[in-house]
Scaffold this active site. Structure first.
Site, mmCIF file in Angstrom:
data_model
loop_
_atom_site.group_PDB
_atom_site.id
_atom_site.type_symbol
_atom_site.label_atom_id
_atom_site.label_comp_id
_atom_site.label_asym_id
_atom_site.label_seq_id
_atom_site.Cartn_x
_atom_site.Cartn_y
_atom_site.Cartn_z
ATOM 1 N N TYR A 144 0.666 -30.080 0.133
ATOM 2 C CA TYR A 144 0.861 -31.274 1.183
ATOM 3 C C TYR A 144 0.932 -30.674 2.423
ATOM 4 O O TYR A 144 1.702 -29.665 2.858
ATOM 5 C CB TYR A 144 2.463 -31.809 0.970
ATOM 6 C CG TYR A 144 2.824 -32.981 1.851
ATOM 7 C CD1 TYR A 144 1.832 -33.291 2.582
ATOM 8 C CD2 TYR A 144 3.960 -33.459 1.569
ATOM 9 C CE1 TYR A 144 2.224 -34.532 3.580
ATOM 10 C CE2 TYR A 144 4.373 -34.597 2.344
ATOM 11 C CZ TYR A 144 3.333 -34.882 3.672
ATOM 12 O OH TYR A 144 3.810 -36.101 4.243
ATOM 13 N N LYS A 172 -2.865 -32.705 -0.239
ATOM 14 C CA LYS A 172 -2.756 -34.162 0.394
ATOM 15 C C LYS A 172 -2.889 -33.727 1.569
ATOM 16 O O LYS A 172 -2.094 -33.021 2.260
ATOM 17 C CB LYS A 172 -1.332 -34.423 0.224
ATOM 18 C CG LYS A 172 -0.911 -35.776 0.954
ATOM 19 C CD LYS A 172 0.466 -36.122 0.645
ATOM 20 C CE LYS A 172 0.848 -37.376 1.869
ATOM 21 N NZ LYS A 172 2.222 -37.689 1.833
ATOM 22 N N ILE A 213 -2.638 -40.450 -1.680
ATOM 23 C CA ILE A 213 -1.214 -40.544 -1.792
ATOM 24 C C ILE A 213 -0.624 -41.511 -0.743
ATOM 25 O O ILE A 213 -0.695 -41.194 0.381
ATOM 26 C CB ILE A 213 -0.726 -39.050 -1.646
ATOM 27 C CG1 ILE A 213 -1.126 -38.123 -2.889
ATOM 28 C CG2 ILE A 213 0.993 -39.198 -1.541
ATOM 29 C CD1 ILE A 213 -0.605 -36.912 -2.868
#
Length: 304
Positions: A144, A172, A213
């Site tokens: 992330y 992400k 996401i």
């Protein structure tokens, strides 16, 4: 609980629309696990591929260890297939993140989402060691990248090294810099790019993203699913008008008050959004009015 459609990407369960779920709270701010289970099942029934519990949208930083574990187990049971669930396992220490990854594996989750170390501005050695530690659990790890909040930037160069280490399968991307998509593809062609911010969905989808996401499907899953699938298919005739229509809401996903905004939109759409835990305060009257007007406009236009 069984569902009619299987995950679209069983071999790569982090792909598709993975909703970073909000967490319903009771009036006393305790977690309503029954309402959460209903929400997870509802999202999947309305076109989403899976859920990401214990992300920042799920207010994981405010949860006790017991609550955090219960949320993951509830999500897996409600989804009907653990492959659909990607728990956030971020923590200040690598050992703690590894323990959360182990808990996710025990619960039957299909992958995990992991921030870099964020208690300080970690260097590359620390970042690579952190991801290697969690990857050793055996679940696929999605990195992330959120340099705005963590002050640690997973640059395309560093992502390629993490992927080369065998520590991550996807990223992400929340930097907001859509130009990075092309460099990531050049440096790590087998690393999956996932849309990390709602308001760059179209740009990253056209650049080759294979997943999202997502925040706003918590309130408007069907319209968001239509938008995502048109965007990744390159169907601009469908995607662009939808994107323009929804963008006044989608951009809230990149604001500090994103949790409160998405929960308010959920309330207006007839879902259980509700309050947040401290230190997040309610929206200011001005923010509330902007989110309310944009949501009511979207609902009036038939978005759901």
């Amino acid at each position: 609980m069984a569902h009619e459609h299987a995950p679209a990407h069983r071999a790569h369960p982090w792909r598709g629309i993975m909703v970073a779920t909000t967490l319903p709270l009771r009036d006393d701010r305790s977690v309503d696990l029954d309402a959460y289970a209903e929400h997870v099942a509802w999202l999947i029934a309305n076109g989403c591929d899976g859920v990401v519990p214990n992300g920042s949208l799920g207010e994981y930083q405010t949860l006790t260890d017991e609550e955090r574990g219960q949320v993951v187990r509830t999500a897996v049971e409600a989804a009907g297939d653990g492959a659909r669930v990607m728990p956030g396992v971020s923590a200040y220490g690598s050992a703690e993140s590894r323990r959360w990854a182990e808990q996710a594996a025990e619960a039957g989750a299909g992958s995990v989402l992991l921030l870099p170390p964020n208690a300080y501005r970690a260097d590359e050695r620390a970042v690579r060691a952190h991801y290697a530690e969690v990857a050793a659990v055996g679940l696929p790890v999605v990195a992330y990248n959120n340099p705005l909040d963590t002050k640690v930037d997973l640059t395309p160069d560093l992502l390629a090294r993490l992927h080369g280490d065998g520590s991550i399968v996807a990223v992400k991307e929340f930097s907001g810099d859509v130009r990075r998509a092309y460099e990531i593809a050049e440096l790590a062609p087998d690393l999956d790019l996932l849309i990390g911010a709602d308001d760059v969905l179209l740009e990253l989808a056209l650049a080759g993203a294979v997943g999202w996401i997502a925040g706003y499907p918590n309130a408007l899953p069907r319209s968001c699913a239509t938008l995502y699938r048109a965007a990744v298919a390159g169907d601009l005739g469908t995607a662009l008008p939808l994107y323009k229509s929804l963008h006044p809401l989608l951009r809230w996903d990149s604001k500090v008050e994103f949790v409160q905004a998405i929960k308010l939109s959920m309330d207006l759409a007839g879902r259980h959004g509700g309050a947040t835990r401290p230190p997040r305060p309610p929206l200011t009257p001005g923010q509330d009015a902007v989110v309310r007007a944009a949501t009511e406009k979207a609902l009036a236009e038939g978005h759901a």
